[in-house]
Design a protein around this motif. Structure first.
Motif, short mmCIF file in Angstrom:
data_model
loop_
_atom_site.label_atom_id
_atom_site.label_comp_id
_atom_site.label_asym_id
_atom_site.label_seq_id
_atom_site.Cartn_x
_atom_site.Cartn_y
_atom_site.Cartn_z
N MET A 77 0.84 -1.03 -0.06
CA MET A 77 0.28 -0.24 -0.34
C MET A 77 1.11 1.49 -0.27
SD MET A 77 -1.70 -0.21 4.04
CE MET A 77 -0.31 -0.38 5.24
N SER A 78 -0.18 2.55 -0.47
CA SER A 78 0.72 3.66 -0.56
C SER A 78 0.77 4.60 0.89
CB SER A 78 0.28 4.69 -1.96
OG SER A 78 -1.07 4.36 -1.09
N VAL A 79 1.20 5.10 0.48
CA VAL A 79 1.25 6.27 1.99
C VAL A 79 0.30 6.78 2.91
CG1 VAL A 79 2.50 8.19 3.34
CG2 VAL A 79 3.56 7.36 1.56
N ASP A 80 -0.73 6.85 1.46
CA ASP A 80 -1.94 7.22 2.42
C ASP A 80 -3.02 6.44 2.81
OD1 ASP A 80 -2.65 6.21 -0.36
OD2 ASP A 80 -3.75 8.29 -0.48
N GLY A 81 -2.42 4.50 2.34
CA GLY A 81 -3.09 3.21 2.73
C GLY A 81 -3.97 2.90 1.60
N THR A 82 -3.46 3.35 0.67
CA THR A 82 -4.13 3.26 -0.84
C THR A 82 -4.05 1.74 -1.25
OG1 THR A 82 -4.85 5.24 -1.54
CG2 THR A 82 -4.95 3.29 -3.15
N ILE A 83 -4.76 0.64 -1.30
CA ILE A 83 -3.82 -0.79 -1.61
C ILE A 83 -3.80 -0.90 -2.92
CG2 ILE A 83 -4.16 -3.71 -2.04
CD1 ILE A 83 -6.41 -2.77 0.74
N ASN A 84 -2.20 -0.74 -3.04
CA ASN A 84 -1.77 -0.88 -4.31
C ASN A 84 -1.53 -2.53 -4.77
OD1 ASN A 84 -1.05 1.46 -4.74
ND2 ASN A 84 0.75 1.56 -3.71
N ALA A 91 -7.35 -10.81 -0.03
CA ALA A 91 -8.09 -11.06 0.09
C ALA A 91 -8.98 -11.80 -0.34
CB ALA A 91 -8.80 -11.08 -2.29
N THR A 92 -8.51 -13.17 -0.25
CA THR A 92 -9.78 -13.82 0.97
C THR A 92 -9.95 -13.96 2.52
OG1 THR A 92 -9.05 -15.89 -0.33
CG2 THR A 92 -9.57 -16.82 1.52
N GLU A 93 -8.85 -13.36 3.25
CA GLU A 93 -8.58 -12.55 4.78
C GLU A 93 -10.11 -11.63 4.90
OE1 GLU A 93 -4.50 -13.25 6.34
OE2 GLU A 93 -5.21 -11.34 5.71
N LEU A 94 -10.08 -10.60 3.94
CA LEU A 94 -11.14 -10.05 3.60
C LEU A 94 -12.95 -10.15 3.37
CD1 LEU A 94 -9.28 -6.87 2.68
CD2 LEU A 94 -10.42 -6.96 5.00
N GLY A 103 -7.18 -0.21 -5.57
CA GLY A 103 -7.54 1.31 -5.30
C GLY A 103 -8.13 1.47 -3.59
N ALA A 104 -8.55 0.78 -3.00
CA ALA A 104 -8.96 1.25 -1.69
C ALA A 104 -8.33 0.93 -1.26
CB ALA A 104 -9.90 0.03 -1.43
N LYS A 105 -8.81 1.98 0.11
CA LYS A 105 -8.24 2.36 1.08
C LYS A 105 -8.30 0.81 2.41
CE LYS A 105 -7.56 6.61 0.36
NZ LYS A 105 -6.45 7.10 -0.35
N LEU A 106 -7.02 0.80 2.74
CA LEU A 106 -7.55 -0.45 4.05
C LEU A 106 -8.07 -0.14 5.15
CD1 LEU A 106 -6.89 -3.30 5.06
CD2 LEU A 106 -4.21 -2.18 5.59
N MET A 107 -8.00 1.07 5.63
CA MET A 107 -7.82 1.64 7.10
C MET A 107 -9.67 1.23 6.94
SD MET A 107 -6.31 4.73 8.59
CE MET A 107 -5.78 6.35 7.06
N SER A 108 -10.12 1.47 5.73
CA SER A 108 -12.44 0.76 4.94
C SER A 108 -12.33 0.22 6.17
CB SER A 108 -12.67 0.98 3.67
OG SER A 108 -11.95 0.67 3.27
N PHE A 109 -11.07 -1.31 6.33
CA PHE A 109 -11.73 -2.47 6.25
C PHE A 109 -11.31 -2.78 7.42
CE2 PHE A 109 -10.60 -2.28 1.67
CZ PHE A 109 -12.25 -3.44 1.46
#
Length: 483
Positions: A77-84, A91-94, A103-109
């Motif tokens: 992920m990038s510095v702002d938490g965007t999943i690259n 993905a299975t864990e989520l 492009g999703a934000k990890l913090m949203s999960f």
């Protein structure tokens, strides 16, 4: 399959240390180092360079296949938490396909309670901290919370600026057993709640984070549609939502269960009446459990019983019981406004002749039409009630003086006196004898006010009818019937 960019894959070389030989990694790094020269040579038509470029592309594809195949969860992920990039294990864990993570934000999960800890870890890495391990919870697509333990490794550019963060699944030998136990308890609780025929919602800071199958059937929303959505979405208006939440929080703060009946909105837009019970999961948590039972049929039955008890069956007007309640409400209102309330007692002139001449069906037609005309003429906030037979009562609220009352009553007399069609081409005309008393001038109780208005009406009746008489003390000596 989520396709990483070259810069992301360069960062991802560190992921392969556990799964690839050092020689292979060194070769792959060499390919990336030579990439600009290879591209230039290809542009010049150098066949050997083209071949090396193809070899490099094959190596990149092979590296991605290896990362994708790793059973260990991997995320870049990038510095702002965007999943690259996220491999299928992550993905299975989520409980989501990899394509949904791009492009999703990890913090949203991440579980809301663990977001501050995650942010602190990211700030530490950005300030130049060495790799660290972090324990936190994620909320899966199905709404279930899962504990994770991750190794977080920073990647910097040549200016020591953080560009990417690598996350690798890591087993915590001290807490893994406890986490497994918590997962099993959570799984058992979810199974138990899903077998209930009562709808269950779990909220965190007013947002829905979990619901059982019964709640899905009850409200029509899937768990994905309500996840992290505000509970307000289920209410028809802000006032109801704010009031229910206020009462629930107050009760839970006293360690008491909160119970209420509330009208919520289903996904279809239809209303559903629910009996709701709210429990706070723990004092330290901002999570609440809401248990809901459908009482729509029960509520409809209660409404029918209430309508029978408080409304006239023929005209649909409030009856004598509801009139008393409206009067008491009116007393409170006008006292606060420093105004007056007027009560009009009505008896229809000539109604007995209609019944005797045209029959009781014609009499019913007249009563219904008179009720409709009075309702249509009254001001907003005023009430008309049928007391029985051909007698009605009016509650005029927030009046300034008796002259204002006389103006309203004159309009009523004009409306009611118009001919009424009773069928078979016949019509009748009806007038009204009205008695008027006011609060607080004449009385301060509903019963006394009604008695005084009745005495004034009796004077109008015996003075020829079709008139209004205001109560005065001398009417006490006259004979009258009980209201």
């Amino acid at each position: 399959m989520m396709t990483p960019t070259p810069s992301t894959l360069l960062t991802g070389l560190g992921l392969l240390t556990a799964g690839l030989g050092a020689t292979w990694v060194a070769h792959l790094e060499a390919y990336w180092t030579l990439f600009p020269l290879l591209a230039w040579a290809a542009a010049r038509g150098n066949l050997a360079a083209r071949q090396r470029t193809h070899a490099q592309a094959d190596a990149i594809e092979q590296m991605q296949r290896i990362i994708d195949a790793k059973p260990q969860a991997v995320c870049l992920m990038s510095v702002d938490g965007t999943i690259n990039y996220a491999n299928p294990a992550f993905a299975t864990e989520l409980d989501l396909p990899p394509s949904k993570l791009a492009g999703a934000k990890l913090m949203s999960f991440i579980h809301p309670d663990d977001v501050p800890t995650f942010k602190q870890a990211m700030l530490a890495l950005e300030s130049g901290s060495s790799p660290c391990s972090l324990s936190f919870r994620i909320v899966q697509n199905n709404g279930r919370s899962v504990h994770l333990y991750r190794e977080m490794k920073p990647f910097f550019d040549r200016h020591r600026k953080l560009i990417n963060v690598q996350m690798l699944a890591h087993e915590d030998p001290e807490s893994q057993a406890e986490i497994s136990k918590l997962r099993e308890i959570s799984r058992q609780q979810d199974q138990m709640l899903n077998t209930l025929h009562v709808g269950v919602l779990k909220t965190h800071h007013q947002e829905i984070i979990w619901q059982n199958k019964a709640a899905t059937e009850l409200l029509g929303y899937s768990p994905q549609e309500t996840f992290l959505q505000p509970g307000r979405m289920l209410y028809f208006d802000d006032e109801s939502f704010i009031e229910v939440r206020r009462l629930a929080l107050a009760a839970n703060a006293r360690d008491q269960e909160f119970t209420t009946q509330v009208r919520l909105r289903k996904k279809t837009g239809d209303p559903v009446w629910l009996e709701v019970r709210c429990f706070r999961i723990s004092k330290e948590s901002h999570e609440y459990l809401w248990m809901m039972m459908d009482i729509t049929e029960k509520k409809q039955y209660q409404d029918q019983i209430e309508h029978i008890a408080f409304y006239d069956a023929l005209t649909g007007l409030p009856n004598r019981l509801l009139l008393a309640d409206r009067l008491n409400q009116g007393f409170v209102t006008v006292k606060r406004q420093n105004k007056a309330l007027a009560l009009g007692y009505i008896d229809l002139d000539g109604f007995k002749e209609v019944n005797d001449t045209h029959g009781h069906h014609a009499g019913d037609v007249v009563l219904i039409e008179v009720a409709l005309r009075i309702k249509a003429t009254l001001r907003g906030g005023d009430t008309v009630s049928r007391l029985g037979g051909d007698e009605f009562a009016l509650v005029l609220t927030s009046v300034e003086n008796e002259d204002e009352c006389q103006t309203v009553l004159a309009r009523l007399q004009q409306a009611v006196s118009q001919p009424i069609e009773i069928g078979t081409g016949s019509s009748v005309s009806i007038t009204m004898s009205i008695g008027l008393s006011t609060y607080p001038k004449h009385a301060t109780s509903a019963r006394t006010l009604l008695e005084m208005a009745d005495k004034a009406m009796y004077r109008s009746k015996h003075s020829g009818g079709n008139r209004v008489t205001v109560y005065s003390p001398e009417l006490e000596s006259e004979t009258h019937h009980e209201p």
